[in-house]
Design an enzyme around this catalytic site. Structure first.
Site, short mmCIF file in Angstrom:
data_model
loop_
_atom_site.label_atom_id
_atom_site.label_comp_id
_atom_site.label_asym_id
_atom_site.label_seq_id
_atom_site.Cartn_x
_atom_site.Cartn_y
_atom_site.Cartn_z
N ASN A 9 25.12 45.33 78.57
CA ASN A 9 24.52 44.15 79.18
C ASN A 9 24.87 44.17 80.67
O ASN A 9 26.01 43.91 81.03
CB ASN A 9 25.07 42.88 78.49
CG ASN A 9 24.57 41.61 79.17
OD1 ASN A 9 23.69 41.66 80.02
ND2 ASN A 9 25.14 40.48 78.79
N TRP A 10 23.88 44.50 81.47
CA TRP A 10 24.15 44.67 82.90
C TRP A 10 24.20 43.33 83.64
O TRP A 10 24.50 43.29 84.82
CB TRP A 10 23.08 45.57 83.53
CG TRP A 10 23.10 46.99 83.02
CD1 TRP A 10 23.96 47.54 82.09
CD2 TRP A 10 22.23 48.06 83.41
NE1 TRP A 10 23.68 48.85 81.88
CE2 TRP A 10 22.62 49.22 82.68
CE3 TRP A 10 21.17 48.17 84.30
CZ2 TRP A 10 21.97 50.44 82.83
CZ3 TRP A 10 20.51 49.40 84.45
CH2 TRP A 10 20.92 50.51 83.72
N LYS A 11 23.85 42.26 82.96
CA LYS A 11 23.86 40.92 83.57
C LYS A 11 23.06 40.93 84.88
O LYS A 11 22.08 41.66 84.98
CB LYS A 11 25.30 40.43 83.74
CG LYS A 11 26.08 40.53 82.42
CD LYS A 11 27.38 39.83 82.43
CE LYS A 11 28.05 39.99 81.06
NZ LYS A 11 29.30 39.27 80.93
N HIS A 96 23.44 34.35 74.99
CA HIS A 96 24.69 34.78 75.62
C HIS A 96 25.44 33.55 76.13
O HIS A 96 24.82 32.58 76.57
CB HIS A 96 24.38 35.74 76.78
CG HIS A 96 25.62 36.43 77.27
ND1 HIS A 96 26.50 35.82 78.13
CD2 HIS A 96 26.14 37.65 77.00
CE1 HIS A 96 27.51 36.65 78.36
NE2 HIS A 96 27.30 37.77 77.69
N GLU A 98 26.94 32.96 78.76
CA GLU A 98 26.63 32.58 80.15
C GLU A 98 25.36 31.74 80.20
O GLU A 98 25.23 30.84 81.03
CB GLU A 98 26.53 33.84 81.02
CG GLU A 98 27.92 34.43 81.28
CD GLU A 98 27.96 35.94 81.41
OE1 GLU A 98 26.91 36.57 81.60
OE2 GLU A 98 29.08 36.50 81.29
N GLU A 168 31.29 37.27 70.77
CA GLU A 168 31.84 37.38 72.12
C GLU A 168 32.70 36.15 72.42
O GLU A 168 32.17 35.11 72.86
CB GLU A 168 30.71 37.46 73.15
CG GLU A 168 29.83 38.69 73.00
CD GLU A 168 29.21 39.11 74.33
OE1 GLU A 168 29.36 40.27 74.70
OE2 GLU A 168 28.60 38.26 75.01
N GLY A 174 34.74 39.29 80.68
CA GLY A 174 34.99 39.53 82.09
C GLY A 174 36.42 39.24 82.53
O GLY A 174 36.71 39.17 83.72
N SER A 213 35.35 42.31 77.34
CA SER A 213 36.31 43.25 77.94
C SER A 213 36.46 44.53 77.13
O SER A 213 37.56 45.09 77.01
CB SER A 213 37.67 42.57 78.16
OG SER A 213 37.55 41.50 79.08
N GLY A 234 29.88 44.63 78.85
CA GLY A 234 29.47 44.11 80.15
C GLY A 234 29.91 45.05 81.26
O GLY A 234 29.28 46.07 81.53
N GLY A 235 31.03 44.72 81.90
CA GLY A 235 31.50 45.46 83.08
C GLY A 235 31.53 46.97 82.91
O GLY A 235 31.09 47.70 83.79
P1 13P Z 1 32.59 42.18 79.76
O1 13P Z 1 32.53 43.45 78.96
O2 13P Z 1 32.43 42.37 81.22
O3 13P Z 1 33.78 41.35 79.39
O4 13P Z 1 31.29 41.31 79.32
C1 13P Z 1 31.05 41.11 77.98
C2 13P Z 1 29.72 40.50 77.82
O5 13P Z 1 29.52 39.35 78.15
C3 13P Z 1 28.63 41.34 77.29
O6 13P Z 1 27.52 40.58 76.96
#
Ligand code: 13P
Length: 253
Positions: A9-11, A96, A98, A168, A174, A213, A234-235
């Site tokens: 997920n590149w956000k 998600h 967010e 999640e 993050g 994470s 994510g990251g």
């Molecule tokens: P991180 O891997 O950066 O913690 O993000 C997780 C995430 O929200 C994937 O959708």
């Protein structure tokens, strides 16, 4: 045996040029594994075509990070499931944290998005997870139960491969603090049980992945748990090397 799944997920990251380059790097490093496990990249809307171009000819799949529940009409700024399919997406991430917290998306909106997406032939990754406060109060299962029940009630699923639940925990996103494999397994086995009350036998065949994470170091131990079928990353998905390393570990079985 459930097929493992790793989704990046590149956000809200990556301009089109960067996105194409990252996708190319992931395909070069992991393309050979894409038969064995599901590998998915979810760039922002603006880079879907640039990434789609790089994925063509590979089995790495394209996802969007959000969708609207109507097919067309006066919904300024929104994008329908059919439009995503037309743009080359086979998957969509829905609910998600967010979006739930920053964009005020409700359980009902999540449910409508899932229904509309499945109907349009998209496969869905629906995210659930508790806040730090809910966890501190011992309400993790209660919070996740409510999200799963509201997301799945009344949803028609023919193929269990079409629905993935991503656990999640919000405090792990993050932050660099991932849930321990045992903590994630505890919640994910509960999620499978909750899903079973709604979906019956299909629940044993849907995939439940962990997100929060995830990186090259912790993926192996997470995947050793019986109800962790993969990861939503994510990251660590923003670099081809780390994404590839996570995919390679998932491909080892
Ligand atoms: P991180 O891997 O950066 O913690 O993000 C997780 C995430 O929200 C994937 O959708």
């Amino acid at each position: 045996m459930r097929k493992r799944l790793i989704a990046g997920n590149w956000k809200m990251n990556m301009l089109r040029g960067e996105a194409g380059e990252l996708a190319r790097g992931v395909v070069e490093r992991t393309g050979g594994l894409a038969e064995k496990i599901d590998i998915i990249l979810a760039p922002p809307f603006t880079a879907l075509d640039a990434v789609g171009d790089e994925l063509r000819g590979s089995r790495v799949m394209l996802a969007a990070q959000n969708v609207f529940w109507e097919e067309r009409g006066a919904f300024t700024g929104e994008i329908s499931p059919g439009m995503l399919a037309d743009a080359g997406c086979s998957w969509v991430i829905i609910g998600h944290s967010e979006r739930r917290h920053i964009l005020r998306e409700t359980d009902e909106m999540v449910r409508m998005k899932i229904g509309a997406s499945l109907k349009a032939g998209l496969r869905v990754i629906v995210c659930v997870g508790e806040t730090l406060g809910e966890r501190a109060e011992g309400h993790t299962i209660k919070a996740v139960d409510a999200q799963v029940v509201k997301a799945l009630t009344g949803i028609d699923i023919d193929d269990p491969g079409d629905l993935v639940i991503a656990y999640e925990p919000i405090w792990a996103i993050g932050t660099g603090h991932h849930a321990t494999p045992a903590e994630a397994e505890f919640v994910q086995s509960a999620i499978r049980e909750i899903a079973g009350n709604i979906l019956g036998d299909l629940a044993a065949r849907i995939r439940i992945v962990y997100g929060g994470s995830v990186n090259e170091e912790n993926i192996r131990d997470l995947l050793a748990e019986p109800d962790i079928d993969g990861a939503l990353v994510g990251g660590a998905s923003l670099k081809a090397e780390s994404m590839a390393s996570i995919v390679e570990t998932a491909g080892e079985q």
